[in-house]
Design a protein around this motif. Structure first.
Motif, mmCIF file in Angstrom:
data_model
loop_
_atom_site.group_PDB
_atom_site.id
_atom_site.type_symbol
_atom_site.label_atom_id
_atom_site.label_comp_id
_atom_site.label_asym_id
_atom_site.label_seq_id
_atom_site.Cartn_x
_atom_site.Cartn_y
_atom_site.Cartn_z
ATOM 1 N N HIS A 96 0.843 -1.195 0.000
ATOM 2 C CA HIS A 96 0.000 0.000 0.000
ATOM 3 C C HIS A 96 0.881 1.248 0.000
ATOM 4 O O HIS A 96 0.655 2.172 -0.791
ATOM 5 C CB HIS A 96 -0.936 -0.030 1.204
ATOM 6 N N SER B 279 -15.324 3.800 -10.075
ATOM 7 C CA SER B 279 -13.984 4.140 -10.560
ATOM 8 C C SER B 279 -13.607 3.292 -11.768
ATOM 9 O O SER B 279 -13.844 2.091 -11.810
ATOM 10 C CB SER B 279 -12.947 3.929 -9.456
ATOM 11 N N GLU C 126 -7.515 1.405 -12.360
ATOM 12 C CA GLU C 126 -6.998 0.124 -11.867
ATOM 13 C C GLU C 126 -6.719 0.204 -10.368
ATOM 14 O O GLU C 126 -6.192 1.196 -9.879
ATOM 15 C CB GLU C 126 -5.704 -0.189 -12.631
ATOM 16 N N HIS C 127 -7.082 -0.836 -9.676
ATOM 17 C CA HIS C 127 -6.701 -0.960 -8.261
ATOM 18 C C HIS C 127 -5.350 -1.672 -8.231
ATOM 19 O O HIS C 127 -5.171 -2.715 -8.850
ATOM 20 C CB HIS C 127 -7.742 -1.772 -7.485
#
Length: 170
Positions: free
Chosen positions: A47, A69, A72-73
């Protein structure tokens, strides 16, 4: 100085601090967490390594609706310390270039952040960036420092000396 030049001064410091902290994440304890409600250290490290991509989205997009959204995560799976640092380098490089290219007008424009119809914030892009990228990165990098302390791994001196290192201003 332009807004971008001021942001870049802080950006370089915070990315360097995050890097110095990530360099100490133990590869053999990535599933460790100090509490059942806490994030595992490997996920927290990833993270920290990828937070600047959210900063990039703030700089590049007119706003963001987290419920819808299109971005891209980032993967938060810790593969290795080398991969984690590579992710930091790639994400921060992309974000840094976007900061450098941003005009004062662009950074002063309102950036709307929502979850569906629920408005989270509507602030100038520069303020959104400082809160959601810088403050977020500082918070989680510091959290990672606490994890290191609990694992008896030397904590880097970031804003002053730590119990393990003297601080040398750049």
């Amino acid at each position: 100085m332009t807004i971008a030049e001021i942001l870049l001064q802080d950006f370089d410091t915070e990315v360097s601090n995050t890097r110095r902290t990530l360099e100490r994440v133990p590869e053999d304890k990535t599933d460790w967490a100090p509490h059942a409600k806490s994030m595992k250290i490997g996920k927290l490290a990833m993270h920290c390594a990828t937070i600047t991509m959210f900063g990039y989205y703030i700089l590049e997009d007119p706003g963001m609706d987290m419920a819808n959204s299109t971005r891209e995560h980032m993967s938060l799976v810790f593969e290795s310390r080398e991969d984690c640092l590579k992710q930091l380098d790639e994400c921060s490089s992309k974000c840094r270039a976007a900061i450098a290219a941003a005009s004062d007008e662009h950074l002063s424009a309102i950036w709307r952040f929502s979850f569906g119809e629920q408005l989270i914030s509507s602030l100038p892009r520069s303020a959104s960036f400082r809160i959601m990228c810088f403050d977020h990165m500082i918070h989680h990098t510091s959290q990672l420092g606490v994890y290191l302390r609990l694992l008896d791994i030397p904590v880097p001196a970031l804003y002053g000396p730590s119990a393990d290192e003297q601080w040398i201003p750049s």
